[in-house]
Design a protein around this motif. Structure first.
Motif, PDB file in Angstrom:
ATOM      1  N   GLY A 101       6.946  -3.043  -2.727  1.00 29.76           N
ATOM      2  CA  GLY A 101       5.677  -3.044  -2.017  1.00 29.76           C
ATOM      3  C   GLY A 101       4.778  -4.191  -2.440  1.00 29.76           C
ATOM      4  O   GLY A 101       4.094  -4.795  -1.618  1.00 29.76           O
ATOM      5  N   SER A 102       4.790  -4.532  -3.723  1.00 27.44           N
ATOM      6  CA  SER A 102       3.859  -5.554  -4.218  1.00 27.44           C
ATOM      7  C   SER A 102       4.182  -6.939  -3.665  1.00 27.44           C
ATOM      8  O   SER A 102       3.331  -7.825  -3.666  1.00 27.44           O
ATOM      9  CB  SER A 102       3.891  -5.580  -5.749  1.00 27.44           C
ATOM     10  OG  SER A 102       5.216  -5.763  -6.189  1.00 27.44           O
ATOM     11  N   ASN A 115       9.635  -4.676   4.417  1.00 28.69           N
ATOM     12  CA  ASN A 115       9.704  -3.648   3.391  1.00 28.69           C
ATOM     13  C   ASN A 115      10.137  -2.302   3.961  1.00 28.69           C
ATOM     14  O   ASN A 115      10.974  -1.612   3.389  1.00 28.69           O
ATOM     15  CB  ASN A 115       8.314  -3.546   2.729  1.00 28.69           C
ATOM     16  CG  ASN A 115       8.181  -2.369   1.801  1.00 28.69           C
ATOM     17  OD1 ASN A 115       8.120  -1.239   2.262  1.00 28.69           O
ATOM     18  ND2 ASN A 115       8.134  -2.614   0.511  1.00 28.69           N
ATOM     19  N   GLY A 116       9.578  -1.946   5.123  1.00 27.81           N
ATOM     20  CA  GLY A 116       9.818  -0.626   5.705  1.00 27.81           C
ATOM     21  C   GLY A 116      11.288  -0.351   6.017  1.00 27.81           C
ATOM     22  O   GLY A 116      11.717   0.796   6.019  1.00 27.81           O
ATOM     23  N   TYR A 145      13.870   4.025  -2.826  1.00 26.12           N
ATOM     24  CA  TYR A 145      12.737   3.292  -2.239  1.00 26.12           C
ATOM     25  C   TYR A 145      11.409   3.705  -2.864  1.00 26.12           C
ATOM     26  O   TYR A 145      10.549   2.861  -3.139  1.00 26.12           O
ATOM     27  CB  TYR A 145      12.718   3.512  -0.730  1.00 26.12           C
ATOM     28  CG  TYR A 145      11.544   2.885  -0.008  1.00 26.12           C
ATOM     29  CD1 TYR A 145      11.556   1.539   0.326  1.00 26.12           C
ATOM     30  CD2 TYR A 145      10.426   3.639   0.353  1.00 26.12           C
ATOM     31  CE1 TYR A 145      10.486   0.955   0.994  1.00 26.12           C
ATOM     32  CE2 TYR A 145       9.352   3.073   1.019  1.00 26.12           C
ATOM     33  CZ  TYR A 145       9.383   1.735   1.336  1.00 26.12           C
ATOM     34  OH  TYR A 145       8.326   1.156   1.996  1.00 26.12           O
ATOM     35  N   ASN A 202       7.966   1.813  -4.399  1.00 23.51           N
ATOM     36  CA  ASN A 202       6.774   1.930  -3.557  1.00 23.51           C
ATOM     37  C   ASN A 202       6.084   3.259  -3.823  1.00 23.51           C
ATOM     38  O   ASN A 202       6.124   4.159  -2.987  1.00 23.51           O
ATOM     39  CB  ASN A 202       7.156   1.832  -2.087  1.00 23.51           C
ATOM     40  CG  ASN A 202       7.773   0.502  -1.750  1.00 23.51           C
ATOM     41  OD1 ASN A 202       7.072  -0.460  -1.479  1.00 23.51           O
ATOM     42  ND2 ASN A 202       9.099   0.443  -1.792  1.00 23.51           N
ATOM     43  N   THR A 231       0.500   5.483  -2.377  1.00 18.53           N
ATOM     44  CA  THR A 231      -0.849   5.044  -2.735  1.00 18.53           C
ATOM     45  C   THR A 231      -1.821   5.706  -1.783  1.00 18.53           C
ATOM     46  O   THR A 231      -1.659   5.590  -0.578  1.00 18.53           O
ATOM     47  CB  THR A 231      -0.967   3.517  -2.571  1.00 18.53           C
ATOM     48  OG1 THR A 231       0.147   2.908  -3.208  1.00 18.53           O
ATOM     49  CG2 THR A 231      -2.249   2.989  -3.153  1.00 18.53           C
ATOM     50  N   PRO A 241      -2.429  -0.425  -5.022  1.00 18.08           N
ATOM     51  CA  PRO A 241      -1.118   0.087  -5.405  1.00 18.08           C
ATOM     52  C   PRO A 241      -0.857  -0.099  -6.897  1.00 18.08           C
ATOM     53  O   PRO A 241      -1.235  -1.114  -7.468  1.00 18.08           O
ATOM     54  CB  PRO A 241      -0.138  -0.747  -4.575  1.00 18.08           C
ATOM     55  CG  PRO A 241      -0.936  -1.742  -3.844  1.00 18.08           C
ATOM     56  CD  PRO A 241      -2.372  -1.564  -4.127  1.00 18.08           C
ATOM     57  N   ILE A 282       3.497  -0.813   9.926  1.00 21.42           N
ATOM     58  CA  ILE A 282       3.715  -1.450   8.613  1.00 21.42           C
ATOM     59  C   ILE A 282       3.728  -0.342   7.562  1.00 21.42           C
ATOM     60  O   ILE A 282       2.907   0.553   7.609  1.00 21.42           O
ATOM     61  CB  ILE A 282       2.589  -2.408   8.171  1.00 21.42           C
ATOM     62  CG1 ILE A 282       1.845  -3.013   9.351  1.00 21.42           C
ATOM     63  CG2 ILE A 282       3.108  -3.496   7.268  1.00 21.42           C
ATOM     64  CD1 ILE A 282       0.755  -3.973   8.879  1.00 21.42           C
ATOM     65  N   PRO A 283       4.647  -0.433   6.596  1.00 21.59           N
ATOM     66  CA  PRO A 283       4.714   0.591   5.555  1.00 21.59           C
ATOM     67  C   PRO A 283       3.421   0.662   4.753  1.00 21.59           C
ATOM     68  O   PRO A 283       2.755  -0.368   4.547  1.00 21.59           O
ATOM     69  CB  PRO A 283       5.858   0.124   4.660  1.00 21.59           C
ATOM     70  CG  PRO A 283       6.592  -0.904   5.437  1.00 21.59           C
ATOM     71  CD  PRO A 283       5.654  -1.472   6.436  1.00 21.59           C
ATOM     72  N   ALA A 298       2.918   0.985   1.670  1.00 23.87           N
ATOM     73  CA  ALA A 298       2.921   0.187   0.451  1.00 23.87           C
ATOM     74  C   ALA A 298       2.503  -1.256   0.736  1.00 23.87           C
ATOM     75  O   ALA A 298       1.741  -1.859  -0.020  1.00 23.87           O
ATOM     76  CB  ALA A 298       4.313   0.206  -0.177  1.00 23.87           C
ATOM     77  N   VAL A 299       2.984  -1.803   1.859  1.00 20.50           N
ATOM     78  CA  VAL A 299       2.640  -3.183   2.215  1.00 20.50           C
ATOM     79  C   VAL A 299       1.164  -3.272   2.586  1.00 20.50           C
ATOM     80  O   VAL A 299       0.451  -4.186   2.171  1.00 20.50           O
ATOM     81  CB  VAL A 299       3.532  -3.670   3.373  1.00 20.50           C
ATOM     82  CG1 VAL A 299       3.092  -5.036   3.849  1.00 20.50           C
ATOM     83  CG2 VAL A 299       4.990  -3.691   2.945  1.00 20.50           C
ATOM     84  N   ALA A 329      -1.247  -1.369   1.548  1.00 20.87           N
ATOM     85  CA  ALA A 329      -2.057  -1.246   0.335  1.00 20.87           C
ATOM     86  C   ALA A 329      -2.043  -2.554  -0.449  1.00 20.87           C
ATOM     87  O   ALA A 329      -3.091  -3.018  -0.929  1.00 20.87           O
ATOM     88  CB  ALA A 329      -1.531  -0.098  -0.517  1.00 20.87           C
ATOM     89  N   ALA A 330      -0.867  -3.188  -0.561  1.00 18.11           N
ATOM     90  CA  ALA A 330      -0.775  -4.440  -1.312  1.00 18.11           C
ATOM     91  C   ALA A 330      -1.603  -5.534  -0.639  1.00 18.11           C
ATOM     92  O   ALA A 330      -2.296  -6.313  -1.302  1.00 18.11           O
ATOM     93  CB  ALA A 330       0.683  -4.880  -1.424  1.00 18.11           C
ATOM     94  N   ALA A 351      -5.371  -4.967  -1.098  1.00 18.46           N
ATOM     95  CA  ALA A 351      -5.806  -5.355  -2.431  1.00 18.46           C
ATOM     96  C   ALA A 351      -5.880  -6.879  -2.535  1.00 18.46           C
ATOM     97  O   ALA A 351      -6.828  -7.435  -3.080  1.00 18.46           O
ATOM     98  CB  ALA A 351      -4.846  -4.789  -3.467  1.00 18.46           C
TER      99      ALA A 351
END
Lengths: 531, 300
Positions: free
Chosen positions: A124-125, A131-132, A140, A144, A147, A153, B36-37, B39-40, B42-43, B46
């Motif tokens: 995720g970062s 990513n999905g 996974y 991830n 959050t 995150p 979009i996921p 996690a993406v 949120a990243a 930020a």
């Protein structure tokens, strides 16, 4: 006005040398073409961080997929993969690569490149758009961590998916969280292309000088705002190599301007913008092609609004819509008779029992459902030029055929999506879907499964979820399709989305090239034959 | 000059608030129809401080601008590289368009002013009336189709053929659309000056016609025109948004359009600051020019 013309004449005469040269100066090879892309210029080239056109369009030329759809038969054929084999339950997939392939920097292409590139994207970062895709792979969540909305995150020390394993130099395996019979088809997605080691170490340093493994490589340097110039790369040994020696992708953010560039003879291929649907056949006689698209368009009903709960009411709405006249209004569109696009295997004509226009029956169904209280609100996107027109067309049909009160709300597209995501949207909205891989499943899971990531209507039905899971676990593709069709029938009976139309695509091409037109893969300028 | 600092703060804060108040979620807008996921999302939130309160977002943006640390756009473009690419494009377009506008406006305005009610004066009145009534969007597409597609005198769009060829057509259309106002102002100003007492006095003193024209009439008639030109130059940026989009010129206007579309507060504020600074510089230049033309204002 005489002044205008006179001055323009003088100025225009200054540089007649290179105007209207026709081939736009791509590459210089005999087989070169300029392809116009009506979009803002790309900022970087990295297929793993691209999930839509135009980035994927460029990736198609520069990167090769593991497998691809044969344009003639619609069957899946191997490109870089030597074999893609599921285990008995379709949960663990073993992918073997063909030997002898390299990247454009000379590095050998190995299983490690896939494993490492996918792990990088699954984090995720990294914030890469594909990513999905890896959410189906075991492990996974460790990369991830969930959050809460608005929170930053948490960093994770886990850097690899537990489901990804390199077995030898050319073989790796993917273990999924649950069985998934269609996984092999998903591997044709260019967004899974591998990056070579030097790029993985410092992706930012290579975002403008990508190192691919496909039929074309960058010709010289490229900066954002420039055209993307590509030349044939001799190292590509896979099947289905394009005929062109050189290609130029030109970004023209205004679609009407791109169309004008074609008419002026400076580009060889262009999408017909919606404003020219009525005129393109006369603007460029004998130089146009059309094709069915995989895009399906729907009217989405809110599952969270009790007034829309009764399936009979949903059927009434559906039968009150005259899809033929709506398709004429859209232009170049085919009325829908099911939830799947016509180019997908498993598509059945007239799968939908409630999609024929029948005002009398619609009225009866509405009565049986106990009528509708209040006004039907239709939300449309103000960013689309036609949003309001289509909303009013649907609204008029509901008003005339069902005697309902209708109101309209115009909002920005992303705002409507946000309202729907948070279950706050009041009333109907438009939605569309195009598959990422050619499977009937890629329409059903995202939009109709309870946890589907494009389940815009907030629909849940355990019976449908179960049958989808059965299809996902069925290794025999024909049997799997039968199961998925049962799921489609359930969705059509519940009707969380009303199918409207499938849009056709139209393109103009110069006399120099003949783009490939396939029922299965659409129109592709990349695979043009040269005259 | 010092007044510029608080005004700049108010302007940037206001622009930032306007962008912030726009409906829609920029990251969703960027993603289009595809989900979009989390996690993406949120990243990315930020990374671009979208998870911070409004005032913190504004202060972080201003800090970035003032320290020259421009970062990247939501789509991943280097903002500094974008500026380097785009500023010359907009400058070339603006200066060329203004050159057309000034040349035409001043020449026709002065000639019509001196030959009042003559053929040129009357046709100018008619032509400017027509030009003032044509919407820019129509004129740009019509010019593109006629001179680019049909006659092939100019490239249809883009900057491939370099300066000045790629810029001629859009600059010419902007210049023509803008020249009407300038020509009319110039004409009126000349008419008023020619009949002013100090011109009559100068003639009565027996000064030659050339000297009367260059020393007395023109400097005075140009005073209101200089102000107009200054304001007009500063306003060019807004007009560039449409022109650059239609002629596919990768300039600041196009950048601004994309940034507004994606709700990119930082970029919009950065571009507004650029516009604001150039506005102040142009005004300063106008003041200096004023002083040269009219010594009386030098010590005001």
């Amino acid at each position: 006005m005489g002044v205008t013309l006179g001055l323009a004449l003088v100025l225009g005469a200054c540089g007649d040398g290179n105007s209207g040269s026709g081939d736009g100066g791509a590459g210089g090879g005999a087989k070169s073409a300029v392809i116009a892309i009506a979009a803002d210029p790309l900022e970087y080239i990295n297929p793993l961080n691209e999930n839509g056109s135009p980035g994927i369009q460029i990736a198609q030329a520069m990167f090769a997929p593991l497998v691809a759809t044969d344009p003639g038969t619609g069957k899946t054929v191997n490109v870089l993969a030597d074999s893609v084999t599921p285990d008995k339950t379709s949960q663990t997939w073993t992918i073997k690569l063909k030997p002898g392939n390299t990247f454009q920097n000379g590095q050998k292409l190995t299983a490690k490149d896939y494993v490492d590139s996918w792990n990088l994207t699954a984090q995720g970062s990294t914030a890469w758009k594909n990513n999905g895709f890896f959410s189906k792979v075991e492990g996974y969540e460790a990369l991830n961590p969930p959050t809460p909305d608005g929170a930053t995150p948490k960093p994770t020390s886990v850097k690899a998916l537990s489901g990804l394993k390199q077995l030898d130099d050319l073989t790796f395996s993917v273990k999924l969280k649950v069985p998934f019979s269609q996984f092999g088809l998903t591997l044709q997605y260019l967004g899974l292309a591998p990056l070579p080691e030097e790029v993985r170490k410092d992706p930012d340093a290579y975002k403008r000088k990508p190192i691919g493994n496909g039929p074309f490589k960058l010709d010289g340097t490229w900066n954002p705002g420039d055209d993307i110039k590509l030349v044939k790369w001799d190292g590509y040994k896979g099947p289905n190599a394009p005929e062109a020696d050189a290609l130029t992708y030109r970004f023209i953010s205004n679609a009407d301007t791109a169309y004008n560039e074609f008419l002026a003879g400076t580009v060889d291929f262009v999408d017909v913008p919606s404003t020219k649907i009525q005129s393109f056949k006369t603007d460029a006689p004998d130089q146009w092609v059309t094709s069915e698209s995989s895009g399906a368009n729907y009217l989405t009903l809110p599952a969270w609004d009790a007034r829309y709960k009764n399936p009979k009411l949903r059927h009434a709405f559906s039968m009150a819509i005259d899809r033929k006249s709506l398709s004429n209004l859209v232009g170049l569109a085919t009325p829908a008779s099911g939830l799947i696009a016509p180019d997908i295997s498993g598509y059945r004509e007239n799968a939908c029992k409630y999609c024929d226009f029948d005002a009398a029956k619609a009225k009866t169904l509405l009565q049986e459902a106990g009528g509708f209280s209040g006004a039907v609100n239709i939300s449309y996107s103000t960013t689309s030029a036609t949003g309001q027109v289509f909303a009013e067309a649907i609204g008029n049909m509901l008003r005339q055929n069902l005697g309902l009160e209708v109101k309209y709300t115009g909002k920005q597209g992303s705002e409507i999506t946000e309202l729907a995501d948070t279950r706050k949207l009041d009333g109907l909205r438009f939605s569309g879907w195009g598959h990422d891989y050619p499977s009937i499943e890629d329409y059903l899971t995202p939009m109709f499964k309870s946890s589907g990531d494009a389940n815009f209507s907030g629909y849940t039905n355990p019976a449908l979820d179960q049958i989808l899971a059965k299809g996902d676990a069925e290794p025999d593709q024909d049997k799997a399709i039968k199961l998925y069709q049962q799921a489609e029938d359930i969705a059509l009976e519940d009707m969380p989305l009303i199918p409207l139309y499938a849009k056709q695509n139209a393109y103009l091409h110069s006399a120099k090239i003949e783009p490939r037109v396939s029922k299965y893969t659409g129109v592709q300028a990349l695979y043009s034959t040269f005259q | 000059m010092l007044a510029a600092v608080p005004i700049g703060l108010i302007v940037t804060l206001g622009v930032f608030a306007l962008v912030f108040a726009m409906p829609g979620d920029p990251l969703r807008e960027l993603a289009g129809d595809k989900p979009i996921p989390a996690a993406v999302l949120a990243a990315k939130r930020a990374q671009f401080h979208l998870d911070q309160p409004f005032i913190v977002q504004y202060l972080l943006s201003m800090k970035d601008i003032l320290t020259g640390n421009f970062g990247t756009t939501f789509a991943g473009g280097d903002i500094a590289a974008q500026l380097k690419l785009r500023i010359p494009v907009t400058l070339k377009l603006t200066l060329l368009a203004n050159a057309f506008q000034w040349t035409l406006g001043l020449l026709f305005g002065i000639y019509a002013g001196f030959r009042r009610n003559g053929l040129v004066d009357r046709s100018l009145l008619l032509i400017t009336l027509v030009l003032l009534a044509v919407p820019g969007l129509v004129a740009y597409f019509a010019a593109q189709f006629l001179f680019g597609v049909q006659l092939k005198w100019f490239p249809v769009s883009g900057v491939l053929e370099g300066f000045p060829r790629s810029y001629l057509l859009p600059a010419l259309v902007i210049g023509l659309l803008g020249f009407a106002g300038l020509a009319r102002l110039m004409r009126t100003s000349i008419v008023e000056t020619v009949n002013a007492d100090f011109v009559k006095t100068a003639r009565a003193k027996g000064l030659g016609e050339q000297r009367v024209l260059w020393r007395h009439i023109l400097p005075n008639a140009l005073l209101p025109v200089v102000t107009f030109i200054g304001l007009d130059l500063a306003g060019m940026f807004g007009g560039a948004i449409i022109t650059e989009s239609i002629f596919n010129l990768p300039g600041l206007g196009q950048f601004m359009f994309q940034a507004i579309k994606l709700k990119e507060g930082g970029v919009v504020v950065l571009l507004s600051t650029l516009a604001f600074v150039s506005y102040i510089v142009i005004n300063l230049a106008v003041d200096i020019l004023y002083g040269i033309l009219d010594p009386r204002v030098r010590n005001v």
